[in-house]
Design an enzyme around this catalytic site. Sequence first.
Site, mmCIF file in Angstrom:
data_model
loop_
_atom_site.group_PDB
_atom_site.id
_atom_site.type_symbol
_atom_site.label_atom_id
_atom_site.label_comp_id
_atom_site.label_asym_id
_atom_site.label_seq_id
_atom_site.Cartn_x
_atom_site.Cartn_y
_atom_site.Cartn_z
ATOM 1 N N GLU A 24 0.849 -1.181 0.000
ATOM 2 C CA GLU A 24 0.000 0.000 0.000
ATOM 3 C C GLU A 24 0.887 1.234 0.000
ATOM 4 O O GLU A 24 1.975 1.238 0.574
ATOM 5 C CB GLU A 24 -0.915 0.020 1.240
ATOM 6 C CG GLU A 24 -2.014 -1.018 1.193
ATOM 7 C CD GLU A 24 -3.129 -0.761 2.211
ATOM 8 O OE1 GLU A 24 -3.092 0.247 2.939
ATOM 9 O OE2 GLU A 24 -4.048 -1.608 2.267
ATOM 10 N N HIS A 82 -4.563 6.641 0.545
ATOM 11 C CA HIS A 82 -3.795 5.395 0.498
ATOM 12 C C HIS A 82 -4.356 4.495 -0.587
ATOM 13 O O HIS A 82 -5.454 4.741 -1.100
ATOM 14 C CB HIS A 82 -3.711 4.704 1.859
ATOM 15 C CG HIS A 82 -4.958 4.003 2.296
ATOM 16 N ND1 HIS A 82 -6.083 4.653 2.704
ATOM 17 C CD2 HIS A 82 -5.252 2.674 2.389
ATOM 18 C CE1 HIS A 82 -7.012 3.770 3.049
ATOM 19 N NE2 HIS A 82 -6.538 2.564 2.853
ATOM 20 N N HIS A 84 -5.185 0.564 -2.240
ATOM 21 C CA HIS A 84 -5.471 -0.854 -2.017
ATOM 22 C C HIS A 84 -4.999 -1.595 -3.266
ATOM 23 O O HIS A 84 -5.726 -1.668 -4.244
ATOM 24 C CB HIS A 84 -6.984 -1.075 -1.825
ATOM 25 C CG HIS A 84 -7.504 -0.644 -0.498
ATOM 26 N ND1 HIS A 84 -8.840 -0.677 -0.173
ATOM 27 C CD2 HIS A 84 -6.858 -0.196 0.610
ATOM 28 C CE1 HIS A 84 -8.997 -0.259 1.079
ATOM 29 N NE2 HIS A 84 -7.816 0.050 1.569
ATOM 30 N N ASP A 95 -9.170 0.687 8.330
ATOM 31 C CA ASP A 95 -9.350 2.070 7.867
ATOM 32 C C ASP A 95 -10.444 2.759 8.673
ATOM 33 O O ASP A 95 -10.290 3.897 9.115
ATOM 34 C CB ASP A 95 -9.747 2.102 6.382
ATOM 35 C CG ASP A 95 -8.620 1.626 5.478
ATOM 36 O OD1 ASP A 95 -7.458 1.683 5.894
ATOM 37 O OD2 ASP A 95 -8.928 1.207 4.338
HETATM 38 ZN ZN LIG Z 1 -7.291 0.748 3.374
#
Ligand SMILES: [Zn+2]
Length: 133
Positions: A24, A82, A84, A95
Amino acid sequence: MKLIITESQKKILANYADNERPNESCAVLFGAANDEQTTVKEIFLTQNIEESPVNFTISNDELLKVYKTAEDKKMQVIGIFHSHPNSEAYPSETDKRFMQSNPVIWVIYSGVTKDFKAYFLESEIIQVAIEVN
Ligand SMILES: [Zn+2]
């Protein structure tokens, strides 16, 4: 509520996410916000110290630098980005937990669908419309 981002800012984030694969990637978004809209003005790319494909953490040292930079530029921290790499752009349970302690817009990029989605936690998680210009 909507998030305004430019095509080139999206490209910076998508490229960064692709480069950081299989892990990530994460970044902090600076900008300005009012009741109706939040505008991304600058992106601060950060390091995912977990080096994980399913989680991310920004170090406290880097976060200090992030907030200092925002202050110097007279901008607000308006979002956390961020990626995935292997799933869709929906907040994971982790999250959701971190959204409670970081009440800004969360932007997630999916390496699968190549899609950006934005979320904000009110009493529950709401999706924020993204306007690209
Ligand atoms: Zn996430």
